[in-house]
Write an enzyme that holds these catalytic residues in place. Structure first.
Site, PDB file in Angstrom:
ATOM      1  N   THR A 196      -3.861 -24.889 -28.481  1.00  8.47           N
ATOM      2  CA  THR A 196      -3.876 -25.987 -27.500  1.00  8.47           C
ATOM      3  C   THR A 196      -4.191 -27.323 -28.172  1.00  8.47           C
ATOM      4  OG1 THR A 196      -6.217 -25.725 -26.829  1.00  8.47           O
ATOM      5  CG2 THR A 196      -4.565 -24.393 -25.661  1.00  8.47           C
ATOM      6  N   LEU A 242      -3.534 -30.298 -23.959  1.00  3.20           N
ATOM      7  CA  LEU A 242      -3.172 -29.808 -22.626  1.00  3.20           C
ATOM      8  C   LEU A 242      -3.362 -28.294 -22.665  1.00  3.20           C
ATOM      9  CD1 LEU A 242      -2.124 -30.952 -19.941  1.00  3.20           C
ATOM     10  CD2 LEU A 242       0.182 -30.374 -20.700  1.00  3.20           C
ATOM     11  N   HIS A 243      -4.635 -27.867 -22.470  1.00  2.00           N
ATOM     12  CA  HIS A 243      -4.982 -26.463 -22.724  1.00  2.00           C
ATOM     13  C   HIS A 243      -4.264 -25.473 -21.793  1.00  2.00           C
ATOM     14  CE1 HIS A 243      -8.413 -27.788 -25.199  1.00  2.00           C
ATOM     15  NE2 HIS A 243      -8.799 -28.563 -24.207  1.00  2.00           N
ATOM     16  N   ASP A 244      -4.639 -25.536 -20.517  1.00  3.52           N
ATOM     17  CA  ASP A 244      -4.315 -24.425 -19.609  1.00  3.52           C
ATOM     18  C   ASP A 244      -2.823 -24.213 -19.351  1.00  3.52           C
ATOM     19  OD1 ASP A 244      -7.005 -23.835 -19.448  1.00  3.52           O
ATOM     20  OD2 ASP A 244      -7.323 -24.979 -17.607  1.00  3.52           O
TER      21      ASP A 244
END
Ligand code: BDR
Ligand code: CA
Length: 313
Positions: A196, A242-244
């Protein structure tokens, strides 16, 4: 493409919000059975509020949203307002939700839903602390073998920690829950910080969201713009991770990502390294391979995908 039946377990969170929007933008790929909320980035009353705000933004007030656990299994709750703002969804100005919260507890919904489906049909997508999933597995172990797979955002190897020197937030908040999930035997794909932190919302990518020129596009530009203000000075790079959404993107386009089958164990005892994901990268132990650990992504391909899909909403 087979339409996956997914439950998104979430603590919105701006990046959770984009993940939910991405899933709702792809009805040909996902049957979103429900959103199960957990305390994490902000307390539970706000994560349940934020999840419903996002469903309404997507024009999907029919999506069922459930309140789950309001604290980790055996620790005090750690939140992340310093990252996400007081509301957890700071950035855009969005109306308070009108759609109801479901009466059923999120853990009961997970158990009941997995039991009701044929084996191997439900994919769990946890993008917050793993409390709800672990509680479901502990209270109803019969569902474990029925879950098709878990695709989660959490952990870190070479990127190490973002909340302690060695622990990623989602794992650190509830290490015992994470340990339960990684040792459950359910096929597991992890999207850790290693990947990420390569999915950065640059100015150009943020501008591409805004250029969608819809309420969703503008809101996503504001959401990701808020995160961008948080950490460039700390982590370097041009924009915030923008992890998720990487979880949903992996389900849509695994060819954009590179991973490796490894053993992952969770530190649950040491206060110094609590919540560390100990990854046996070189297979120096005899521990079983229990996770597909993603470490690389075609970042521009990822953002092109996210932008193109969000434009549908
Ligand atoms: C994770 O922690 C939260 O702050 C984000 O929503 C993401 O799920 C990243 O470490
Ligand atoms: Ca999250």
């Amino acid at each position: 493409m087979t339409r996956r039946r997914i439950i998104i377990d979430t603590d919105p969170g701006q990046d959770d919000a984009v993940a939910i929007l991405l899933a709702l933008a792809c009805p040909e790929a996902f049957d979103v059975l429900g959103l199960t909320c957990v305390a994490g980035n902000v307390p539970l009353d706000l994560t349940t509020r934020n999840a419903r705000i996002i469903c309404e933004l997507a024009g999907r007030p029919d999506i069922r949203v459930f309140a789950g656990c309001d604290r980790p299994i055996d620790r005090d709750l750690v939140t992340a307002e310093h990252v996400h703002g007081h509301s957890g969804l700071d950035g855009p100005s969005l109306p308070e939700p009108e759609m109801p919260l479901q009466d059923q507890h999120a853990v009961d919904f997970i158990v009941e839903t997995v039991r009701a489906q044929p084996p191997g049909r439900v994919t769990l997508v946890p993008i917050g602390p793993l409390t709800n999933i672990a509680r479901a597995f502990n209270s109803a172990p019969d569902i474990i073998k029925k879950v098709k797979e878990i695709v989660l955002m959490g952990g870190a190897r070479s990127a190490l920690g973002n909340v302690t020197p060695v622990a990623e937030f989602n794992i650190h908040v509830d290490p015992r829950a994470a340990a339960c999930v990684v040792s459950s035997g359910v096929p597991l794909t992890m999207l850790p910080l290693d990947v990420t932190h390569k999915a950065l919302v640059t100015r150009a990518r943020n501008a591409a969201f805004r250029a969608i020129a819809t309420p969703v596009g503008c809101a996503v530009a504001e959401l990701t713009g808020f995160l961008e203000r948080y950490n460039p000075a700390r982590y370097g790079g041009d924009g915030a991770p923008l992890h998720d959404p990487c979880t949903i993107a992996w389900l849509l386009r695994p060819d954009l990502f590179t991973g490796r089958d490894v053993n992952v164990a969770i530190e649950v005892e040491s206060e110094l390294t609590m919540g560390m994901t100990v990854v046996d990268w070189w297979r120096v132990t005899q521990r079983p391979l229990n996770a597909h650990f993603i470490h690389d992504v075609d970042a521009q391909g990822l953002f092109d995908l996210v932008t193109e899909r969000l434009a549908r909403l």
